[in-house]
Design a protein around this motif. Structure first.
Motif, mmCIF file in Angstrom:
data_model
loop_
_atom_site.group_PDB
_atom_site.id
_atom_site.type_symbol
_atom_site.label_atom_id
_atom_site.label_comp_id
_atom_site.label_asym_id
_atom_site.label_seq_id
_atom_site.Cartn_x
_atom_site.Cartn_y
_atom_site.Cartn_z
ATOM 1 N N MET A 121 0.731 -1.226 0.215
ATOM 2 C CA MET A 121 0.160 -0.058 0.133
ATOM 3 C C MET A 121 1.058 1.375 -0.055
ATOM 4 O O MET A 121 0.615 2.219 -0.698
ATOM 5 C CB MET A 121 -0.870 0.133 1.146
ATOM 6 C CG MET A 121 -1.873 1.141 1.174
ATOM 7 S SD MET A 121 -2.866 0.928 2.677
ATOM 8 C CE MET A 121 -1.881 1.365 3.931
ATOM 9 N N TYR A 122 2.190 1.168 0.768
ATOM 10 C CA TYR A 122 2.700 2.356 0.719
ATOM 11 C C TYR A 122 3.673 2.441 -0.586
ATOM 12 O O TYR A 122 3.744 3.778 -0.884
ATOM 13 C CB TYR A 122 4.033 2.276 2.088
ATOM 14 C CG TYR A 122 4.772 3.441 2.011
ATOM 15 C CD1 TYR A 122 4.562 4.693 2.771
ATOM 16 C CD2 TYR A 122 6.182 3.325 1.557
ATOM 17 C CE1 TYR A 122 5.372 5.534 2.723
ATOM 18 C CE2 TYR A 122 7.267 4.097 1.569
ATOM 19 C CZ TYR A 122 6.739 5.520 2.309
ATOM 20 O OH TYR A 122 7.652 6.573 2.347
ATOM 21 N N ARG A 123 3.957 1.648 -1.076
ATOM 22 C CA ARG A 123 4.533 1.771 -2.436
ATOM 23 C C ARG A 123 3.524 2.157 -3.359
ATOM 24 O O ARG A 123 3.756 3.251 -4.366
ATOM 25 C CB ARG A 123 5.059 0.316 -3.003
ATOM 26 C CG ARG A 123 6.332 -0.308 -2.287
ATOM 27 C CD ARG A 123 7.072 -1.121 -3.133
ATOM 28 N NE ARG A 123 6.395 -2.158 -3.515
ATOM 29 C CZ ARG A 123 6.294 -3.244 -3.145
ATOM 30 N NH1 ARG A 123 6.900 -3.489 -2.045
ATOM 31 N NH2 ARG A 123 5.355 -4.187 -3.678
ATOM 32 N N ARG A 124 2.241 1.791 -3.278
ATOM 33 C CA ARG A 124 1.358 2.338 -4.258
ATOM 34 C C ARG A 124 0.996 3.837 -4.223
ATOM 35 O O ARG A 124 0.697 4.421 -5.075
ATOM 36 C CB ARG A 124 0.192 1.497 -4.310
ATOM 37 C CG ARG A 124 0.199 0.012 -4.702
ATOM 38 C CD ARG A 124 -1.150 -0.820 -4.780
ATOM 39 N NE ARG A 124 -0.900 -1.896 -5.456
ATOM 40 C CZ ARG A 124 -2.155 -2.674 -5.773
ATOM 41 N NH1 ARG A 124 -3.329 -2.312 -5.463
ATOM 42 N NH2 ARG A 124 -1.798 -3.744 -6.466
ATOM 43 N N MET A 125 1.143 4.233 -2.860
ATOM 44 C CA MET A 125 0.999 5.340 -2.651
ATOM 45 C C MET A 125 1.955 6.477 -3.125
ATOM 46 O O MET A 125 1.618 7.507 -3.689
ATOM 47 C CB MET A 125 0.616 5.638 -0.883
ATOM 48 C CG MET A 125 0.076 7.201 -0.498
ATOM 49 S SD MET A 125 -0.432 7.047 1.004
ATOM 50 C CE MET A 125 1.007 6.514 1.883
#
Length: 446
Positions: free
Chosen positions: A142-146
């Protein structure tokens, strides 16, 4: 994602491409345009000079000299236009290449932007940015996608700004190219008009030369009188400058002798004081070998400080000195031995130069200095100004505004030019370095 960042870096490099060649050409053209404007003004000033309608040989010779000056100015102007046109052609070629390159870069920018938008439409980013983020299987994903979504948004914004900037550059380059082409067309038109005017001047000169050749005997008499007049003037100027050089040398020697005398008196006074303090013992001690240092006698062979300073400043301004005539003028007789254009076997020898100006024109000093001589030679005044070891000479004045001993500054008025017999006025100007005769036209702006 790495491809997107590489594309962005490539676009930024395109934006930063230097235009050194265009800037150099543009600067060169602007300089030439300033020079062309100055030449055009000189031609206009020359055209405004009155043309005598008298038919006597002396007036016709003045007319011929003025015509030759105008023809020379117009030929210089045509050469200047050619150089300027050549530079514009080079600049136009470079501008056209840069415009093609800018359009290619703009196409690349738009293509990359379309690819990015296509990518968006094929991913879940189109549906919902936050849905795409929160559907991640774990917090790390999720952090990478954000981060990806944030960088992608910034990337798209940067692409949009680059496209806008590139479009503005293309528009500016198109305007610059159109302006260069319009300037070139104006120059070509100006060159054509000047060529036509030059042709008319040459035809007028040919007619005048034919008339003068018909009066060959009178022409020879006029030239003989002119040579005699200037030979007498030069003899007088030579004598006056020789006197001034001798006076300057006498002043230098007197100043040197005065300094030596003052130094000797100071040294004698110093020794007397030392002897009085030491008394008899000191006097005997001074006879001992090596007990007293000898004071070296100063050397006083340097030229006068004012002379050296003025000389240095004057020499440093070669080619930059203001003209000796205030306002517009034409060079109607140049320095040295030369043949008169249009007249076969007619040779003149000028120790300075002759400048023709409108009636009532004023002579002005070309540099700061001191007026050393104001004399009447042959019914007209001559002024000699000393600039260190340089001398400027202003002859053929009907009235003067300065006297011997006057300190003058650059462009200060000296007097009114006498008439030349053909409706204008004329200044005979010379420049000397001690007794050496210099070409004034290589020292003054004209």
């Amino acid at each position: 994602m790495g491809q997107i960042f590489r594309g962005l870096l490539l676009l930024l490099l395109f934006v930063a491409l230097p235009s050194a060649m265009v800037a150099q050409n543009s600067s060169k053209v602007k300089k030439m345009q300033r020079e062309s404007t100055e030449l055009k003004k000189k031609i206009k000033d020359s055209e405004n000079l009155l043309v005598s309608k008298k038919k006597d040989v002396a007036s016709q010779m003045k007319h011929l000299e003025l015509l030759n000056s105008q023809i020379g100015q117009q030929q210089d102007y045509i050469k200047q236009i050619k150089h300027e046109t050549d530079s514009l052609n080079q600049a136009i070629g470079v501008l056209e290449k840069e415009l093609v390159q800018l359009r290619k870069e703009l196409d690349i920018c738009k293509s990359n932007y379309r690819r990015a938008m296509t990518y968006v439409s094929k991913t879940r980013l189109k549906q919902s940015r936050w849905t795409y983020i929160f559907m991640a299987k774990d917090f790390r994903t999720m952090y990478r996608r954000m981060r990806y979504a944030s960088e992608f948004s910034k990337n798209q914004q940067s692409r949009g700004e680059i496209i806008k900037k590139k479009e503005a550059e293309v528009k500016a380059k198109q305007d610059e190219l159109l302006e260069a082409k319009a300037t070139k067309d104006e120059l070509m038109k100006e060159a054509k008009n000047t060529q036509e005017n030059l042709k008319g001047k040459k035809e007028e000169r040919e007619t005048l030369v034919q008339e003068l050749n018909k009066q060959k005997k009178k022409l020879e008499q006029n030239l003989a009188q002119q040579r005699k007049k200037f030979a007498n003037l030069n003899q007088q100027i030579d004598r006056l400058i020789q006197q001034e050089i001798a006076a300057a040398e006498a002043r230098r020697k007197a100043a040197e002798a005065k300094r030596k005398k003052q130094a000797a008196e100071a040294e004698a006074k110093k020794k007397a004081e030392e002897n009085s303090k030491k008394g008899k013992k000191g006097k005997s001690a001074s006879k001992s070998k090596g007990t007293t240092k000898k004071t070296a006698t100063p050397k006083f062979h340097e030229p006068d400080d004012v002379d050296a300073k003025l000389n240095s400043n004057f020499a440093a301004n070669r080619g930059k000195l203001p003209p000796p005539v205030a306002g517009g003028f034409s060079v109607t007789s140049k320095f040295g031995r030369y043949q008169v254009d249009g007249l076969a076997n007619v040779t003149l020898d000028n120790k300075g130069c002759n400048l023709t100006a409108p009636s009532g024109a004023r002579a002005q000093s070309i540099f700061e200095g001191e007026v050393t001589k104001v004399v009447n030679i042959g019914g007209a005044y001559t002024i000699i100004i000393r600039h260190g070891s340089y001398y400027s000479v202003y002859s053929n004045l009907s009235a003067v505004h300065v006297t011997a001993g006057t300190k003058v500054s650059a462009r200060q008025g000296l007097g009114v030019l006498a008439g030349d017999g053909a409706g204008n006025s004329m200044l005979h100007f010379q420049l000397r370095h001690n007794t050496e005769k210099l070409n004034p036209l290589s020292w003054i702006r004209h």
